[in-house]
Design an enzyme around this catalytic site. Sequence first.
Site, PDB file in Angstrom:
ATOM      1  CB  SER A 182      -4.377  -4.367  18.382  1.00  0.00           C
ATOM      2  OG  SER A 182      -4.022  -5.043  17.196  1.00  0.00           O
ATOM      3  CG  ASN A 183      -1.279  -3.306  13.852  1.00  0.00           C
ATOM      4  OD1 ASN A 183      -0.080  -3.559  13.929  1.00  0.00           O
ATOM      5  ND2 ASN A 183      -2.185  -4.212  13.540  1.00  0.00           N
ATOM      6  CG  LEU A 213     -11.738  -3.351   6.678  1.00  0.00           C
ATOM      7  CD1 LEU A 213     -12.973  -4.053   7.215  1.00  0.00           C
ATOM      8  CD2 LEU A 213     -10.683  -4.364   6.277  1.00  0.00           C
ATOM      9  CG  LEU A 243      -9.417   1.179  -3.445  1.00  0.00           C
ATOM     10  CD1 LEU A 243      -8.380   0.090  -3.201  1.00  0.00           C
ATOM     11  CD2 LEU A 243     -10.138   0.912  -4.773  1.00  0.00           C
ATOM     12  CG  ASN A 273      -2.552  -1.230   4.242  1.00  0.00           C
ATOM     13  OD1 ASN A 273      -3.164  -1.058   5.303  1.00  0.00           O
ATOM     14  ND2 ASN A 273      -2.778  -2.266   3.463  1.00  0.00           N
ATOM     15  CG  HIS A 324      -2.236  -7.528   3.513  1.00  0.00           C
ATOM     16  ND1 HIS A 324      -3.601  -7.325   3.435  1.00  0.00           N
ATOM     17  CD2 HIS A 324      -2.020  -8.806   3.123  1.00  0.00           C
ATOM     18  CE1 HIS A 324      -4.177  -8.435   3.001  1.00  0.00           C
ATOM     19  NE2 HIS A 324      -3.238  -9.343   2.807  1.00  0.00           N
ATOM     20  CG  ASP A 346      -4.074  -5.706   0.369  1.00  0.00           C
ATOM     21  OD1 ASP A 346      -4.031  -4.810   1.224  1.00  0.00           O
ATOM     22  OD2 ASP A 346      -4.974  -6.570   0.339  1.00  0.00           O
ATOM     23  CD  GLU A 367      -0.529  -7.131  11.452  1.00  0.00           C
ATOM     24  OE1 GLU A 367      -0.860  -7.325  10.294  1.00  0.00           O
ATOM     25  OE2 GLU A 367      -1.341  -6.868  12.351  1.00  0.00           O
TER      26      GLU A 367
END
Length: 191
Positions: free
Chosen positions: A14-15, A86, A88, A103, A105, A146, A175
């Site tokens: 959605s972002n 998701l 790294l 990113n 969060h 994060d 967001e």
Amino acid sequence: MKKRIAIFASGSGSNAQKIMEHFKYSDDAEVALVLSNNPEAYVLQRADNFEIPSHVFDRHDFYQTDEIVSLLKRLEIDLVVLAGFLWLVPQNLLNAFPNKIINIHPSLLPKHGGKGMYGDRVHKAVLAAGDEEHGITIHFVNENFDDGEIIYQGRFRVEKGDTLEILKFNGQQLEHLHYPKVLEGLIKKYN
Ligand code: GRF
């Protein structure tokens, strides 16, 4: 020259959708590629709807080869945007895009971040901790989950009786509103 954005997403996207909408008619930047580690991710359908090419990769491609870096370089990507991604980010990708990987969060980092803290788990942790405020963080990506330098935080009060769904909804609203704008601000600085 328009800056070229690549979006990495593992799920719904959605972002990613808001970012694709935002830059569709922009003179400053365009979304040039959507990448996912998940062939079932709905974000791939969303990319299709915008006629934006997509690329699916697996763990081997991502961690054991330079395939993704080569692809991003070949497509002359300027900015890498993680939107619900998701995994790294490996060192070869960090080295190839210094300070150009962003990113989002769904908490006020450094609270409720790190490995395994994603989706509903984050909002559950906020409720369990009895936090009085909650929010979102947009940050540069480094070698830890994060953890990179914070670019923007948006916050809201947690009201008595708020449920996980309410927290999730409030966070998503923030967001969707801020991620495209923050990216645009960064891109303008690069020009
Ligand atoms: C968002 O909450 C974002 O903060 C986190 O993953 C979620 C992605 O949601 N990194 P969506 O796929 O963009 O709907």
